[in-house]
Scaffold this motif. Sequence first.
Motif, PDB file in Angstrom:
ATOM      1  N   ARG A 197       0.816  -1.233   0.000  1.00 54.00           N
ATOM      2  CA  ARG A 197       0.000   0.000   0.000  1.00 54.00           C
ATOM      3  C   ARG A 197       0.837   1.264   0.000  1.00 54.00           C
ATOM      4  N   HIS A 198       2.143   1.125   0.240  1.00 55.71           N
ATOM      5  CA  HIS A 198       3.036   2.289   0.211  1.00 55.71           C
ATOM      6  C   HIS A 198       3.871   2.336  -1.065  1.00 55.71           C
ATOM      7  N   VAL A 199       3.574   1.427  -1.989  1.00 54.38           N
ATOM      8  CA  VAL A 199       4.313   1.345  -3.253  1.00 54.38           C
ATOM      9  C   VAL A 199       3.319   1.378  -4.408  1.00 54.38           C
ATOM     10  N   LEU A 200       3.589   2.219  -5.403  1.00 51.01           N
ATOM     11  CA  LEU A 200       2.769   2.252  -6.618  1.00 51.01           C
ATOM     12  C   LEU A 200       3.654   1.896  -7.800  1.00 51.01           C
ATOM     13  N   ILE A 201       3.300   0.815  -8.480  1.00 53.59           N
ATOM     14  CA  ILE A 201       4.035   0.395  -9.670  1.00 53.59           C
ATOM     15  C   ILE A 201       3.161   0.656 -10.886  1.00 53.59           C
ATOM     16  N   VAL A 202       3.660   1.468 -11.795  1.00 52.44           N
ATOM     17  CA  VAL A 202       2.952   1.733 -13.047  1.00 52.44           C
ATOM     18  C   VAL A 202       3.917   1.452 -14.189  1.00 52.44           C
ATOM     19  N   GLY A 203       3.375   1.253 -15.358  1.00 48.48           N
ATOM     20  CA  GLY A 203       4.241   0.960 -16.487  1.00 48.48           C
ATOM     21  C   GLY A 203       3.659   1.441 -17.790  1.00 48.48           C
ATOM     22  N   HIS A 204       4.508   1.410 -18.790  1.00 50.91           N
ATOM     23  CA  HIS A 204       4.081   1.736 -20.149  1.00 50.91           C
ATOM     24  C   HIS A 204       4.189   0.471 -20.991  1.00 50.91           C
ATOM     25  N   PRO A 205       3.552   0.444 -22.140  1.00 56.96           N
ATOM     26  CA  PRO A 205       3.535  -0.787 -22.946  1.00 56.96           C
ATOM     27  C   PRO A 205       4.777  -1.009 -23.799  1.00 56.96           C
ATOM     28  N   PHE A 206       5.696  -0.035 -23.826  1.00 53.69           N
ATOM     29  CA  PHE A 206       6.848  -0.142 -24.714  1.00 53.69           C
ATOM     30  C   PHE A 206       7.884  -1.114 -24.162  1.00 53.69           C
ATOM     31  N   ILE A 207       8.539  -1.840 -25.058  1.00 55.86           N
ATOM     32  CA  ILE A 207       9.552  -2.791 -24.628  1.00 55.86           C
ATOM     33  C   ILE A 207      10.754  -2.083 -24.033  1.00 55.86           C
ATOM     34  N   ASP A 208      10.952  -0.821 -24.417  1.00 58.52           N
ATOM     35  CA  ASP A 208      12.040  -0.010 -23.879  1.00 58.52           C
ATOM     36  C   ASP A 208      11.629   1.453 -23.928  1.00 58.52           C
ATOM     37  N   VAL A 209      12.188   2.245 -23.014  1.00 62.32           N
ATOM     38  CA  VAL A 209      11.783   3.649 -22.930  1.00 62.32           C
ATOM     39  C   VAL A 209      12.161   4.429 -24.181  1.00 62.32           C
ATOM     40  N   TRP A 210      13.128   3.937 -24.980  1.00 62.87           N
ATOM     41  CA  TRP A 210      13.423   4.610 -26.245  1.00 62.87           C
ATOM     42  C   TRP A 210      12.155   4.799 -27.070  1.00 62.87           C
ATOM     43  N   ALA A 211      11.324   3.768 -27.098  1.00 58.09           N
ATOM     44  CA  ALA A 211      10.140   3.789 -27.956  1.00 58.09           C
ATOM     45  C   ALA A 211       9.062   4.720 -27.447  1.00 58.09           C
ATOM     46  N   ALA A 212       9.246   5.310 -26.250  1.00 52.50           N
ATOM     47  CA  ALA A 212       8.297   6.303 -25.762  1.00 52.50           C
ATOM     48  C   ALA A 212       8.507   7.644 -26.447  1.00 52.50           C
ATOM     49  N   VAL A 213       9.649   7.813 -27.110  1.00 58.12           N
ATOM     50  CA  VAL A 213       9.890   9.024 -27.902  1.00 58.12           C
ATOM     51  C   VAL A 213       9.157   8.865 -29.229  1.00 58.12           C
ATOM     52  N   LYS A 214       8.394   9.867 -29.606  1.00 58.30           N
ATOM     53  CA  LYS A 214       7.630   9.787 -30.846  1.00 58.30           C
ATOM     54  C   LYS A 214       8.570   9.554 -32.024  1.00 58.30           C
ATOM     55  N   PRO A 215       8.306   8.520 -32.828  1.00 61.90           N
ATOM     56  CA  PRO A 215       9.249   8.180 -33.904  1.00 61.90           C
ATOM     57  C   PRO A 215       9.459   9.285 -34.926  1.00 61.90           C
ATOM     58  N   ASP A 216       8.442  10.133 -35.144  1.00 56.72           N
ATOM     59  CA  ASP A 216       8.630  11.168 -36.158  1.00 56.72           C
ATOM     60  C   ASP A 216       9.659  12.209 -35.744  1.00 56.72           C
ATOM     61  N   ARG A 217      10.000  12.262 -34.441  1.00 54.85           N
ATOM     62  CA  ARG A 217      11.055  13.170 -33.999  1.00 54.85           C
ATOM     63  C   ARG A 217      12.417  12.751 -34.550  1.00 54.85           C
ATOM     64  N   LEU A 218      12.499  11.495 -35.000  1.00 53.70           N
ATOM     65  CA  LEU A 218      13.727  10.964 -35.583  1.00 53.70           C
ATOM     66  C   LEU A 218      13.584  10.717 -37.075  1.00 53.70           C
ATOM     67  N   GLY A 219      12.502  11.228 -37.638  1.00 51.87           N
ATOM     68  CA  GLY A 219      12.267  11.040 -39.063  1.00 51.87           C
ATOM     69  C   GLY A 219      11.734   9.670 -39.417  1.00 51.87           C
ATOM     70  N   THR A 221       8.502   6.740 -39.365  1.00 54.35           N
ATOM     71  CA  THR A 221       7.045   6.607 -39.294  1.00 54.35           C
ATOM     72  C   THR A 221       6.655   5.708 -38.119  1.00 54.35           C
ATOM     73  N   ARG A 222       7.558   4.791 -37.737  1.00 50.46           N
ATOM     74  CA  ARG A 222       7.322   3.906 -36.602  1.00 50.46           C
ATOM     75  C   ARG A 222       8.671   3.355 -36.156  1.00 50.46           C
ATOM     76  N   TRP A 223       8.712   2.862 -34.922  1.00 53.45           N
ATOM     77  CA  TRP A 223       9.916   2.204 -34.450  1.00 53.45           C
ATOM     78  C   TRP A 223      10.041   0.840 -35.130  1.00 53.45           C
ATOM     79  N   PRO A 224      11.264   0.406 -35.427  1.00 52.97           N
ATOM     80  CA  PRO A 224      11.448  -0.869 -36.135  1.00 52.97           C
ATOM     81  C   PRO A 224      10.957  -2.063 -35.317  1.00 52.97           C
ATOM     82  N   ASP A 225      10.513  -3.086 -36.019  1.00 53.37           N
ATOM     83  CA  ASP A 225      10.193  -4.367 -35.392  1.00 53.37           C
ATOM     84  C   ASP A 225      11.486  -5.166 -35.264  1.00 53.37           C
ATOM     85  N   VAL A 226      11.797  -5.575 -34.033  1.00 57.74           N
ATOM     86  CA  VAL A 226      13.051  -6.288 -33.771  1.00 57.74           C
ATOM     87  C   VAL A 226      12.720  -7.713 -33.341  1.00 57.74           C
ATOM     88  N   PRO A 227      13.301  -8.729 -33.972  1.00 55.21           N
ATOM     89  CA  PRO A 227      13.037 -10.115 -33.555  1.00 55.21           C
ATOM     90  C   PRO A 227      13.412 -10.347 -32.095  1.00 55.21           C
TER      91      PRO A 227
END
Length: 287
Positions: A197-219, A221-227
């Motif tokens: 009750r003194h800990v809150l764990i939240v998360g995002h759906p991305f496999i890594d925080v890199w993918a939380a950066v909008k891909p168009d900021r890097l030119g 259309t989407r982040w690559p699919d990696v096997p």
Amino acid sequence: MAQVTHDRYGSDVLATDWRAPRRGRAVEAPAELGAVVEEVTTDWCGEIVAVDRDLDTLTLEDRRGKRRTFPLGPGFLLDGRPVILVPPVRGGAPARPTRTASGSVAVRGAKARVARASRIFVEGRHDAELVEKVWGDDLRIEGVVVEYLDGVDDLAEHLRDFGPGPDRKVGVLVDHLVPGSKESRIAHAVATSPVGRHVLIVGHPFIDVWAAVKPDRLGLTRWPDVPRSIEWKRGVCQHLGWPHRDQADIARAWQHILGRVSSYNDLDPALLGRVEELIDFVTVSAG
């Protein structure tokens, strides 16, 4: 024969500068924070809230609070006149932004608060650097320290060492927190533990925080699919043609990505809400 005095074709166009733009020629003007300009190709009108000298960009915020980044240079109107925006001259007291990178109202002259006992844990160094870049001003005012764990496998051990309590809350940001994942099982175990009750764990759906950066900021259309057989960050670098031989290459790739982030507007909303939730959790009714 009577002399014709009226010229049906009008005056000689060569008698004036027929090439001059209707609104006048563009002149250089400093991109001062707080000035309101319009970008002519998109009709985007807003206040200049950030200027990045390294990237030669400026960020405009419209009246609805939405932000957009443009390259410095020609293509702007200031007070209805065309201008070529250049970085403001250094020296003297710089104009102060009205908003922080997270979109919060900037508190002028505010000093960093003495650190609270409560903490926010993130998985790795890159997560911590991204949170600092966007929410750093807010965290200093609130007195919240962010620590990185180098993964969540040992989260329970870290929490035992920290000793969460009513005045020592812990917020945890987890990558790839989706049903059935290892991360979700760890989060459930902590939530049902005595300190849950003194800990809150939240998360995002991305496999890594890199993918939380909008891909168009890097030119992109989407982040690559990696096997699955390839470590995700190295797979991304390989797909984009970036060096990826060792950890130094990965670190340089991240700095390139982080350099494309100037505000919350450069991040996916799936991350924004989770970080705000953690900040609220560790500051409300905390010491």
